[in-house]
Design a protein around this motif. Structure first.
Motif, PDB file in Angstrom:
ATOM      1  N   UNK A  55      57.631 -28.436  -4.182  1.00  0.00           N
ATOM      2  CA  UNK A  55      58.204 -28.262  -2.850  1.00  0.00           C
ATOM      3  C   UNK A  55      59.297 -29.270  -2.557  1.00  0.00           C
ATOM      4  N   UNK A  85      62.621 -23.724   3.792  1.00  0.00           N
ATOM      5  CA  UNK A  85      63.370 -24.923   4.164  1.00  0.00           C
ATOM      6  C   UNK A  85      64.783 -24.948   3.607  1.00  0.00           C
ATOM      7  N   UNK A  88      52.573 -21.295  -3.044  1.00  0.00           N
ATOM      8  CA  UNK A  88      52.598 -21.824  -1.676  1.00  0.00           C
ATOM      9  C   UNK A  88      53.755 -22.789  -1.494  1.00  0.00           C
ATOM     10  N   UNK A  89      53.934 -23.652  -2.470  1.00  0.00           N
ATOM     11  CA  UNK A  89      55.007 -24.635  -2.385  1.00  0.00           C
ATOM     12  C   UNK A  89      56.371 -23.954  -2.410  1.00  0.00           C
ATOM     13  N   UNK A 131      46.674 -27.013   0.303  1.00  0.00           N
ATOM     14  CA  UNK A 131      47.343 -25.767  -0.105  1.00  0.00           C
ATOM     15  C   UNK A 131      46.293 -24.782  -0.622  1.00  0.00           C
ATOM     16  N   UNK A 132      45.376 -25.309  -1.452  1.00  0.00           N
ATOM     17  CA  UNK A 132      44.353 -24.423  -2.019  1.00  0.00           C
ATOM     18  C   UNK A 132      43.523 -23.785  -0.909  1.00  0.00           C
ATOM     19  N   UNK A 186      52.017 -29.027  -7.364  1.00  0.00           N
ATOM     20  CA  UNK A 186      52.348 -28.198  -6.200  1.00  0.00           C
ATOM     21  C   UNK A 186      53.269 -28.946  -5.245  1.00  0.00           C
ATOM     22  N   UNK A 222      55.304 -29.805   2.761  1.00  0.00           N
ATOM     23  CA  UNK A 222      54.571 -30.520   1.724  1.00  0.00           C
ATOM     24  C   UNK A 222      55.477 -31.295   0.781  1.00  0.00           C
ATOM     25  N   UNK A 223      56.754 -31.412   1.150  1.00  0.00           N
ATOM     26  CA  UNK A 223      57.624 -32.250   0.318  1.00  0.00           C
ATOM     27  C   UNK A 223      57.552 -33.706   0.790  1.00  0.00           C
ATOM     28  N   UNK A 270      52.415 -14.308  -0.435  1.00  0.00           N
ATOM     29  CA  UNK A 270      52.935 -15.356   0.466  1.00  0.00           C
ATOM     30  C   UNK A 270      54.120 -14.775   1.220  1.00  0.00           C
ATOM     31  N   UNK A 329      48.065 -25.344   4.226  1.00  0.00           N
ATOM     32  CA  UNK A 329      49.468 -25.639   4.038  1.00  0.00           C
ATOM     33  C   UNK A 329      49.981 -24.689   2.952  1.00  0.00           C
ATOM     34  N   UNK A 330      51.231 -24.459   2.858  1.00  0.00           N
ATOM     35  CA  UNK A 330      52.275 -24.922   3.766  1.00  0.00           C
ATOM     36  C   UNK A 330      52.329 -24.050   5.012  1.00  0.00           C
ATOM     37  N   UNK A 386      48.944 -22.423  -5.946  1.00  0.00           N
ATOM     38  CA  UNK A 386      49.450 -23.620  -5.281  1.00  0.00           C
ATOM     39  C   UNK A 386      50.965 -23.708  -5.417  1.00  0.00           C
ATOM     40  N   UNK A 395      62.096 -32.115   3.325  1.00  0.00           N
ATOM     41  CA  UNK A 395      63.283 -31.266   3.311  1.00  0.00           C
ATOM     42  C   UNK A 395      63.705 -31.058   4.754  1.00  0.00           C
ATOM     43  N   UNK A 451      57.197 -22.378   0.889  1.00  0.00           N
ATOM     44  CA  UNK A 451      57.587 -23.423   1.834  1.00  0.00           C
ATOM     45  C   UNK A 451      59.012 -23.880   1.543  1.00  0.00           C
ATOM     46  N   UNK A 503      47.644 -32.815  -0.628  1.00  0.00           N
ATOM     47  CA  UNK A 503      48.367 -31.550  -0.496  1.00  0.00           C
ATOM     48  C   UNK A 503      47.687 -30.451  -1.308  1.00  0.00           C
ATOM     49  N   UNK A 504      47.248 -30.801  -2.512  1.00  0.00           N
ATOM     50  CA  UNK A 504      46.611 -29.820  -3.381  1.00  0.00           C
ATOM     51  C   UNK A 504      45.429 -29.163  -2.689  1.00  0.00           C
TER      52      UNK A 504
END
Lengths: 607, 270
Positions: free
Chosen positions: A65, A252, A244-245, B264-265, A61, B163-164, A600, B269-270, A241, B144, A248, B260-261
């Motif tokens: 991103x 961006x 979600x990434x 996010x779950x 995930x 989350x990058x 999302x 986030x994000x 997941x 980013x 995001x 992050x996992x």
């Protein structure tokens, strides 16, 4: 009997009793312990497998991103065998033959080298379509990976586990001790032997009952043939997941945080007015069909992202080739209109020495699948000379597509230097394009005979003596509005991942009415005459100028891709248009308990 | 019947020697078993600490700051800036802070950790305080676009930065030989690929009380000085005859993917 003997017997008896008692205690203890031994091992394995799974899914995930990641959603390859026993042990290679079987790449994941109850490092299997198979191929992973109809490798390549097809996209395995595997259904006999792990490591010495040829693996089996313990990772587990990434990353790189080149900047500034315009949506339909992008499709403030394209690569000037695999390739979607007719004029005052325009009829046609305007220019002049002109024309569907001005486009008989192009989007989605440029003197060639000039309609009084007439034809191809860089799906483009992974096929786009072509370029929080979009539970709801909703995997089980909004979205999102009465939402409190909400929302721009 | 003959001195000596041998071997086994039990118990407690830190992140959307010897087991964090700082003294990597304060302790009170000493600090099975370090910075180029520090200990920034972002400081090396205050001194000495570790919880092991853990490898784990040295060393146990001295520190850490996992779950986030 002597007292001495009596004393000896007592000691011997005591010793015997103590020994027996001790042995009974030890054996009963051992018996109890051995009963728990297997369970404890399985508990330990379950714990390390769960930790590995969590780290792996989280890594996938997070990596999705990361800016520049060309394979968002792809899993790691298993540890490279060549790394075993070196300082790089635990590192994954960039690509691998799929389905790939190897040890878990713990070092790349950032976790410790997890061991199962028998002291063996964990093993790992990744399915076809879920990791990079070679240096040249990129993965295609999106929410539709759970649908057989998607025709995507991420669906068809999934692992068969315990006989169940498409059961998982990855599998983490605690291999257990080496055993003598007895042949049984799905299991090949093998007397496993494990020497010090090296680059020649053979998975068959660790894992039982699998076949890479059929992507079949097992998590359970007869104790004479099988002693592994595994944990599956399914597409349904990892996709939320990844989604979600992706949401995001969209914000961006393409949406509200994009500093340049984002969707909100396509029609602002430069060749376009300073007032912001977001493109229209295409009316909602199945985004995998060409019909959804063809000329004639209706404009809307909500629907599909207007992602039709016309060139092989942006600004190449060569029309793309339409095919079933390229439904968005529509070279004639953005095209010149005959009505209103293009106008070719000569702005005054005419500089000394320049030719005077007499007539310039223009026509709209098509050449090599590209719409173009041709104007026959007839001028009166003493000698052939450069001629400044303005060509104004209307192009259809520009507001329902994303285009950039390309002044370097190939135009016949028009000087490359000094060209300026400006455009204004109209309320009906057309754009009025103005080209200011010069025709080089060389384009006019030699003077025509006076007879020919008169034949072309020039009054005899306007010609003769030193005055001659000249003619030439100029062309203005539609490629002056080239594909926007956002339409570049190649790995050379930092945003190409979105189209390459077909995320647009699960994305629903909406823009505030006043931000679309012909609007005022701004909006405010409802209630307002020019309302922005409303997205429930978003911190600044009511100030969104444009959003996309990204659909999660189909919860109804419907075949994807499709054009059914109620299959894409849950709760109010299934009918949302962003108004106060029909808002979007980022969560549905009544649905989340059963995890039946997986939409999302990514913001394209907000106040 | 004459006088009963007693045991000779030789017999007694032999018996006592055998008994001594038996006792000694029993004691040795017992102490080895105690060590083994403590080792496993410590590992369990570190795992528990790890889970509690991740649970804290789930509730708060960020990682906790370390506690200090003066904080009664609570994290030390400036709630205005969100940074792990107090009175101008930063503490992310532990070690000795200015004024002789020990930083980098597991914030047991903040986490709700069970086994604590009277002062409120988490203990390992040896009775020593469990250490904790958290990433302070972001690896350049990983986010980013623009970002705001601190990332890992600020829920607001973590959400805004995205989350990058990857950590840019915490590093776990295989040996202290060749390490600097910012690098392992070569990729092969890196236990972890760079930019992957967001938090570390570790025990200084049994020798903390006996020898003080003065080996070079162990010393590298306590020289953080709050914000100066994010480089740690972890490898299997070694005895005092090992080149870099005795090493019995036990480690557990949280990878960026795990953090992050989870977030996010959980929808944070994000």
């Amino acid at each position: 009997m002597t007292p001495t003997r009596q004393q000896g017997a007592a000691l011997l008896l005591l010793l015997a009793v103590l020994t027996l008692g001790g042995m009974w205690y030890m054996i009963s203890g051992l018996h109890a312990a051995s009963g728990d031994f297997k369970a404890a091992n399985r508990r330990h394995n379950a714990a390390v497998l769960a930790q590995a799974k969590r780290a792996l899914v989280g890594y996938v995930a997070h990596q999705a991103a990361v800016s520049g990641e060309n394979n968002p959603g792809a899993f790691l390859c298993p540890e490279a065998a060549a790394n075993i026993g070196t300082g790089n042990e635990g590192l994954a290679p960039g690509n691998c033959t799929l389905p790939a079987v190897g040890r878990l790449p713990w070092k790349t994941l950032g976790i410790e080298k997890l061991l199962d109850a028998s002291g063996e490092p964990l093993w790992y299997v990744v399915a076809s379509g879920w990791a990079k198979p070679n240096a040249a191929t990129t993965t295609v992973i999106n929410s539709n990976c759970t649908s057989s109809a998607s025709a995507m490798t991420c669906w068809s390549g999934q692992l068969t586990i315990d006989g169940q097809a498409n059961a998982a996209v990855a599998l983490i395995i605690a291999p257990g001790q080496a055993m003598s595997v007895q042949a049984s259904s799905g299991c090949t006999a093998r007397n496993q032997s494990r020497s010090t792990p090296s680059s020649t490591i053979d998975p068959a010495d660790y894992l039982e009952c699998y076949s890479t040829a059929t992507s079949s693996f097992a998590t359970t089996g007869a104790s004479t043939s099988f002693n592994d313990q595994g944990v599956k990772i399914t597409a349904a587990e990892v996709l939320p997941l990844i989604e979600g990434a992706i949401a995001d990353r969209f914000e961006r790189e393409i949406g509200r945080y994009a500093t340049s080149g984002g969707l909100r900047q396509v029609y602002v500034g430069g060749s376009w007015p300073a007032t912001q315009v977001l493109p229209f949506a295409l009316s909602f339909a199945d985004p995998s069909l060409a019909a959804s992008y063809q000329p004639g499709v209706a404009k809307d403030v909500k629907g599909l992202l207007p992602l039709s394209y016309s060139e092989t690569t942006p600004t190449s000037g060569t029309a793309c080739t339409q095919s079933a695999a390229e439904p968005r390739c529509q070279p004639l979607f953005v095209a010149w209109q005959s009505a209103p007719a293009p106008t070719f004029t000569q702005p005054g005052p005419i500089p000394l020495g320049q030719a005077t325009l007499f007539s310039s009829p223009c026509s709209v046609g098509t050449a090599s699948q590209i719409s173009q305007i041709s104007c026959t220019v007839l001028v009166i002049s003493i000698l052939a000379a450069d001629m400044t002109f303005r060509l104004q024309a209307t192009a259809q569907n520009v507001g329902m597509a994303i285009r950039q001005v390309n002044t370097a486009a190939t135009m016949q008989n028009i000087n490359t230097a000094g060209r300026t192009v400006s455009g204004v989007l109209n309320a009906d989605g057309t754009a009025t394009i103005t080209l200011d440029a010069t025709i080089p003197a060389s384009a006019f060639g030699s003077a025509l005979t006076h007879g020919t000039c008169i034949g072309l309609g020039i009054p005899p009084a306007s010609i003769g003596g030193a005055l001659n007439c000249f003619t030439t034809t100029i062309t203005l191809p539609m490629t002056v509005l080239a594909d926007h860089p956002l339409l570049d799906s190649s790995t050379a483009s930092s945003t190409g991942w979105f189209l390459r992974n077909k995320w647009h096929e699960v994305s629903f786009y909406a823009a505030a009415q006043n931000l679309t072509p012909g609007g005022g370029g701004s909006c405010s929080t409802p209630p307002s005459a020019t309302p922005c979009l409303v997205v429930n539970y978003l911190s600044n709801s009511g100030s969104q100028r444009g959003v996309i909703a990204i659909a999660g995997r189909s919860l109804t089980g419907a075949a994807r891709p499709n054009g059914t909004r109620s299959d894409w979205f849950e709760d109010v999102n299934a009918s949302a248009d962003g108004s106060v009465s029909n808002p979007f939402t980022i969560r549905a409190p009544s649905l989340s308990i059963n995890r039946t909400f997986n939409d999302r929302i990514a913001v394209i721009d907000s106040n | 019947m004459g006088r009963q003959r007693g045991f000779t001195l030789t017999e007694l000596a032999v018996v006592m020697t055998i008994v001594a041998f038996l006792l000694a071997s029993l004691m040795y086994t017992l102490s080895a078993q105690t060590d083994q039990r403590n080792f496993l118990e410590t590992q369990k407690r570190l795992e528990q600490a790890r889970e509690l830190v991740l649970s804290f992140a789930l509730i708060n959307g960020r990682l906790p700051c370390p506690a200090r010897s003066t904080s009664s087991g609570a994290e030390v964090r400036d709630t205005t800036t969100g940074q792990c700082t107090s009175g101008g003294v930063e503490d992310y990597y532990g070690g000795t802070l200015s004024g002789g304060v020990t930083g980098g302790l597991l914030p047991a009170v903040t986490l709700g950790y069970a086994q604590v000493d009277p002062a409120g600090f988490a203990l390992d099975a040896w009775g020593n305080r469990i250490r904790y370090a958290v990433a302070k910075s972001i690896a350049s180029g990983t986010c980013s676009g623009s970002f705001t520090n601190p990332h890992w200990v600020s829920a607001t920034n973590m959400k805004a930065n995205g989350i990058a972002c990857q950590p840019g400081d915490l590093l776990i090396c295989k040996s202290s030989t060749g390490i600097t205050s910012s690098a392992c001194g070569g990729g092969t000495n890196q236990l972890m690929s760079q930019s992957l570790v967001v938090a570390i919880a570790f025990s200084t092991g049994k020798n903390t009380t006996s020898s003080g853990g003065s080996g070079a490898d162990e010393a590298a784990n306590l020289n953080g000085a709050g914000n100066a040295d994010p480089v740690f060393v972890y490898h299997p146990l070694t005895g005092s005859d090992f080149g870099n001295g005795e090493f019995d520190d036990q480690f557990t850490w949280i990878s960026v993917g795990e953090l992050y996992g989870k977030l996010i779950a959980a929808g944070l986030l994000p």
